[in-house]
Design an enzyme around this catalytic site. Structure first.
Site, PDB file in Angstrom:
ATOM      1  N   TYR A 145       0.829  -1.211   0.000  1.00 37.64           N
ATOM      2  CA  TYR A 145       0.000   0.000   0.000  1.00 37.64           C
ATOM      3  C   TYR A 145       0.866   1.265   0.000  1.00 37.64           C
ATOM      4  CZ  TYR A 145      -3.430   3.508   1.520  1.00 37.64           C
ATOM      5  OH  TYR A 145      -4.228   4.625   1.621  1.00 37.64           O
ATOM      6  N   ARG A 152       0.929   6.734  -6.916  1.00 38.08           N
ATOM      7  CA  ARG A 152      -0.277   7.546  -7.125  1.00 38.08           C
ATOM      8  C   ARG A 152       0.009   9.017  -6.841  1.00 38.08           C
ATOM      9  NH1 ARG A 152      -5.623   6.482  -3.522  1.00 38.08           N
ATOM     10  NH2 ARG A 152      -4.032   6.623  -1.890  1.00 38.08           N
ATOM     11  N   TYR A 202      -1.604  12.825   6.567  1.00 35.61           N
ATOM     12  CA  TYR A 202      -1.199  11.800   7.545  1.00 35.61           C
ATOM     13  C   TYR A 202       0.290  11.921   7.827  1.00 35.61           C
ATOM     14  CZ  TYR A 202      -5.457   8.822   7.030  1.00 35.61           C
ATOM     15  OH  TYR A 202      -6.719   8.316   7.039  1.00 35.61           O
ATOM     16  N   ARG A 215     -12.111  12.812   1.599  1.00 36.94           N
ATOM     17  CA  ARG A 215     -13.030  11.931   2.345  1.00 36.94           C
ATOM     18  C   ARG A 215     -14.344  11.719   1.620  1.00 36.94           C
ATOM     19  NH1 ARG A 215      -9.688   9.262   5.669  1.00 36.94           N
ATOM     20  NH2 ARG A 215      -8.349  10.736   6.779  1.00 36.94           N
ATOM     21  N   GLU A 326     -14.259  -1.279   6.796  1.00 33.06           N
ATOM     22  CA  GLU A 326     -14.296  -0.035   6.032  1.00 33.06           C
ATOM     23  C   GLU A 326     -15.642   0.005   5.298  1.00 33.06           C
ATOM     24  OE1 GLU A 326     -10.491   1.166   4.262  1.00 33.06           O
ATOM     25  OE2 GLU A 326     -11.574   1.724   2.442  1.00 33.06           O
TER      26      GLU A 326
HETATM   27  C1  3EB Z   1      -8.172   5.701   5.662  1.00 29.78           C
HETATM   28  O1  3EB Z   1      -9.054   6.451   6.030  1.00 29.78           O
HETATM   29  C2  3EB Z   1      -8.557   4.288   5.348  1.00 29.78           C
HETATM   30  O2  3EB Z   1      -5.780   5.067  -0.368  1.00 29.78           O
HETATM   31  O3  3EB Z   1      -7.427   5.604  -1.675  1.00 29.78           O
HETATM   32  C3  3EB Z   1      -9.724   4.842   2.667  1.00 29.78           C
HETATM   33  C4  3EB Z   1     -10.124   5.400   1.448  1.00 29.78           C
HETATM   34  C5  3EB Z   1      -8.428   4.394   2.817  1.00 29.78           C
HETATM   35  C6  3EB Z   1      -9.231   5.526   0.395  1.00 29.78           C
HETATM   36  C7  3EB Z   1      -6.979   5.264  -0.570  1.00 29.78           C
HETATM   37  C8  3EB Z   1      -7.539   4.528   1.745  1.00 29.78           C
HETATM   38  C9  3EB Z   1      -7.922   5.095   0.554  1.00 29.78           C
HETATM   39  O4  3EB Z   1      -6.982   6.060   5.568  1.00 29.78           O
HETATM   40  C10 3EB Z   1      -7.978   3.781   4.090  1.00 29.78           C
END
Ligand code: 3EB
Length: 332
Positions: A145, A152, A202, A215, A326
């Site tokens: 990941y 990306r 993050y 989001r 999720e």
């Molecule tokens: C998170 O909130 C959970 O890498 O495109 C959620 C939605 C998550 C999209 C992405 C990853 C992705 O971090 C993981």
């Protein structure tokens, strides 16, 4: 019909049999959640992406994206297969298994950005990414990941596209696959969640490159209510996983995150005059890491969502080892 319009979700979750009966008319493309993944193919002249998301014995789910109008054009571009109706573009790609999924992802995303610019669908508003072995280590000692996020991120840096709603989730095989939707003319408002740090901020402990997504994305309508595409949402507050090991609480936190994201207060903060509740969510997909948690998670989710909503549950890995669930959907 003014005043009492029934807003239909832009996609439906069907059985394979239902899809076989009605495929063709009014469809832009489809995703098959089945027992094998691979490159997108043509079915009934439309792009269909097979994802390895079902275990033996689990029924196949087909996510069908509806076309507006009768004229659907299709094409191929560097392995991507797509269909568009003059308003919306559906496009699927397969990156496959690779030693360095970062570089392969970068190239595939650049091809996708080329395509939307060339075809004139510049507003990418929803993306999905499925990664076999998402939390596995690669031969180079990196995490699948994390590699994906690096590639990306480089593609987004190179082209300057806004980061849309997205899903990044595990799959059971087939390497990396992705699909996305883009719009020709409507504006998109990319949403953050007041309860969560933006994913692109993050801290580096989660990986060398923070994930490139919003989001949620609200797509402005021509008239009436728009649609709000909710990203894959997990039990994360601020940037930290909440309730590791406690799946019921993770569901609670996840649903509270979605409610905060789609509610009127958060939309007003983003300049959008609308508001949604969990009962407005449609085309819901629930990803559960541990098979033994599926009955409980399915029950907890069905209690909160409308009985009219299509809902599918997949047993796949989530992108952090401590995340057990999720959830995503479309609020209409
Ligand atoms: C998170 O909130 C959970 O890498 O495109 C959620 C939605 C998550 C999209 C992405 C990853 C992705 O971090 C993981």
């Amino acid at each position: 019909m003014r005043g009492n319009v029934i807003v239909t979700p832009p996609c439906a979750l069907r059985t394979a049999g239902e899809f076989a009966e009605r495929a063709g008319t009014g469809v832009l493309g489809a995703v098959r959640y089945s027992t094998a993944g691979g490159p997108p193919r043509w079915e009934h002249g439309l792009p269909v992406l097979p994802l390895h998301m079902a275990r033996p014995g689990e029924p196949e789910v087909v996510e069908v994206w509806h076309a507006g109008g009768d004229v659907v054009r299709t094409g191929e571009h560097e392995g991507l297969r797509y269909a568009h109706d003059g308003e919306t573009l559906f496009c699927a790609g397969w990156i496959g298994p690779s030693a360095d999924c970062g570089e392969a992802t970068r190239r595939a995303y650049l091809a996708a950005f080329d395509l939307v610019e060339r075809l004139g669908y510049p507003t990418v508003f929803r993306m999905w990414n499925t990664l076999e072995g998402i939390t596995d280590r690669t031969a180079r000692g990196t995490e699948v990941y994390a590699d994906f996020c690096v590639g990306r991120g480089r593609a987004f840096d190179a082209r300057g596209h806004a980061m849309p709603a997205s899903t990044g989730i595990g799959s059971l095989g087939g390497g990396v696959a992705f699909y996305f939707l883009a719009h020709r003319s409507h504006a998109a408002v990319h949403l953050e969640n007041p309860l969560q740090v933006p994913a692109h901020e993050y801290p580096s402990r989660y990986g060398p490159r923070s994930p490139s997504f919003a989001r949620g994305t609200y797509l402005e309508p021509e008239r009436g209510r728009g649609a709000l595409y909710v990203s894959g949402t997990a039990s994360i507050l601020d940037h930290a996983t909440v309730a590791p090991g406690d799946v019921a609480r993770q569901v609670q936190v996840t649903l509270a995150n979605i409610a905060a994201l789609i509610g009127a207060d958060n939309l007003a903060r983003h300049g959008v005059d609308a508001g949604y509740a969990l009962g407005d969510l449609r085309a819901i997909k629930v990803y559960v890491k541990r098979p033994q948690d599926v009955p409980l998670v399915a029950r907890l989710c069905r209690d909160e969502f409308s009985r009219r909503a299509d809902l599918a549950v997949f047993t796949v890995d989530v992108c952090r080892p401590d995340l057990l669930v999720e959830v995503e959907g479309v609020a209409t």
